[in-house]
Design a protein around this motif. Structure first.
Motif, short mmCIF file in Angstrom:
data_model
loop_
_atom_site.label_atom_id
_atom_site.label_comp_id
_atom_site.label_asym_id
_atom_site.label_seq_id
_atom_site.Cartn_x
_atom_site.Cartn_y
_atom_site.Cartn_z
N GLY A 91 0.82 -1.21 0.00
CA GLY A 91 0.00 0.00 0.00
C GLY A 91 0.85 1.25 0.00
O GLY A 91 1.86 1.34 -0.70
N GLN A 92 0.46 2.24 0.80
CA GLN A 92 1.16 3.52 0.83
C GLN A 92 2.59 3.40 1.34
O GLN A 92 3.42 4.27 1.07
CB GLN A 92 0.39 4.52 1.67
CG GLN A 92 -0.93 4.92 1.05
CD GLN A 92 -1.69 5.90 1.92
OE1 GLN A 92 -1.24 6.35 2.95
NE2 GLN A 92 -2.89 6.24 1.47
N TYR A 93 2.91 2.34 2.07
CA TYR A 93 4.28 2.13 2.54
C TYR A 93 5.21 1.66 1.42
O TYR A 93 6.41 1.67 1.56
CB TYR A 93 4.33 1.10 3.66
CG TYR A 93 3.72 1.55 4.96
CD1 TYR A 93 3.86 2.84 5.42
CD2 TYR A 93 2.99 0.66 5.74
CE1 TYR A 93 3.30 3.24 6.63
CE2 TYR A 93 2.43 1.05 6.94
CZ TYR A 93 2.59 2.34 7.38
OH TYR A 93 2.04 2.73 8.57
N GLN A 94 4.65 1.23 0.32
CA GLN A 94 5.42 0.62 -0.76
C GLN A 94 5.75 1.68 -1.82
O GLN A 94 4.92 2.04 -2.64
CB GLN A 94 4.61 -0.53 -1.38
CG GLN A 94 5.36 -1.33 -2.40
CD GLN A 94 4.49 -2.45 -2.96
OE1 GLN A 94 3.33 -2.59 -2.62
NE2 GLN A 94 5.08 -3.25 -3.82
N ASP A 95 6.99 2.18 -1.81
CA ASP A 95 7.41 3.20 -2.78
C ASP A 95 7.43 2.65 -4.20
O ASP A 95 6.91 3.27 -5.11
CB ASP A 95 8.80 3.74 -2.43
CG ASP A 95 8.78 4.60 -1.18
OD1 ASP A 95 7.71 5.14 -0.83
OD2 ASP A 95 9.83 4.72 -0.54
N SER A 96 8.07 1.51 -4.40
CA SER A 96 8.13 0.90 -5.72
C SER A 96 7.04 -0.16 -5.80
O SER A 96 6.99 -1.07 -4.97
CB SER A 96 9.49 0.26 -5.98
OG SER A 96 9.53 -0.27 -7.29
N LYS A 97 6.17 -0.03 -6.77
CA LYS A 97 5.03 -0.94 -6.90
C LYS A 97 5.44 -2.23 -7.60
O LYS A 97 4.96 -2.59 -8.67
CB LYS A 97 3.87 -0.25 -7.63
CG LYS A 97 3.40 1.02 -6.95
CD LYS A 97 3.02 0.80 -5.50
CE LYS A 97 2.51 2.09 -4.88
NZ LYS A 97 2.50 2.07 -3.45
N HIS A 98 6.37 -2.93 -6.99
CA HIS A 98 6.86 -4.24 -7.44
C HIS A 98 7.19 -4.99 -6.15
O HIS A 98 7.93 -4.47 -5.31
CB HIS A 98 8.13 -4.05 -8.28
CG HIS A 98 8.66 -5.31 -8.90
ND1 HIS A 98 8.67 -5.49 -10.27
CD2 HIS A 98 9.22 -6.41 -8.36
CE1 HIS A 98 9.23 -6.66 -10.54
NE2 HIS A 98 9.56 -7.24 -9.38
N LEU A 99 6.63 -6.16 -5.99
CA LEU A 99 6.86 -6.94 -4.78
C LEU A 99 8.35 -7.05 -4.50
O LEU A 99 9.13 -7.38 -5.39
CB LEU A 99 6.25 -8.34 -4.94
CG LEU A 99 6.54 -9.33 -3.81
CD1 LEU A 99 5.98 -8.84 -2.49
CD2 LEU A 99 5.98 -10.70 -4.16
N HIS A 100 8.75 -6.75 -3.28
CA HIS A 100 10.14 -6.90 -2.89
C HIS A 100 10.23 -7.08 -1.38
O HIS A 100 9.36 -6.64 -0.64
CB HIS A 100 10.98 -5.71 -3.34
CG HIS A 100 10.54 -4.38 -2.79
ND1 HIS A 100 9.42 -3.73 -3.26
CD2 HIS A 100 11.06 -3.60 -1.82
CE1 HIS A 100 9.28 -2.58 -2.61
NE2 HIS A 100 10.26 -2.49 -1.72
N TRP A 101 11.26 -7.77 -0.98
CA TRP A 101 11.54 -8.02 0.43
C TRP A 101 12.87 -7.37 0.76
O TRP A 101 13.81 -7.41 -0.03
CB TRP A 101 11.65 -9.53 0.69
CG TRP A 101 10.38 -10.26 0.39
CD1 TRP A 101 10.00 -10.77 -0.81
CD2 TRP A 101 9.32 -10.55 1.30
NE1 TRP A 101 8.76 -11.36 -0.70
CE2 TRP A 101 8.33 -11.24 0.58
CE3 TRP A 101 9.13 -10.29 2.64
CZ2 TRP A 101 7.16 -11.68 1.17
CZ3 TRP A 101 7.96 -10.73 3.23
CH2 TRP A 101 6.98 -11.41 2.51
#
Length: 111
Positions: A91-101
């Motif tokens: 969501g809003q915490y995710q700067d790059s909209k690509h799944l990453h760990w």
């Protein structure tokens, strides 16, 4: 540029990275602008928006492969430093909209 640094820059070779581990479908590399003393990013090589969208696609084999890489990278940090932290943002915490760990160790070195 879209909001997908990983597809736009890393996976197409525009931004060079130092690989930690790589499989057919997953790439783990040292963060290009680390927030921690040791900061490794693990991404699927195909575009997946987030953990939620991966679950909606029901791509369980990719999820298993991602978790295997995250686990192995984390085990390396534990072996070398004694600890690791694993984080993913949605969501809003995710700067790059690509799944990453993020697999990290140590103190925060920048905000």
């Amino acid at each position: 540029m879209t909001n997908d640094f990983y597809c736009d820059e890393v996976l197409n070779g525009k931004t060079k990275v130092t690989t930690v581990m790589e499989t057919e479908n997953v790439l783990a590399y040292y963060h290009t602008r680390p927030f921690y003393e040791v900061h490794i990013v693990v991404i699927p090589k195909k575009h997946i928006d987030s953990l939620i969208s991966l679950m909606e696609e029901r791509d369980h084999l990719l999820l298993i492969e991602l978790m295997e890489v995250v686990s192995q990278v984390s085990a390396r940090l534990i072996s070398e430093y004694g600890a690791s932290k694993i984080v993913t943002n949605i969501g809003q915490y995710q700067d790059s909209k690509h799944l990453h760990w993020h697999v990290v160790y140590g103190e925060i070195i920048r905000d």
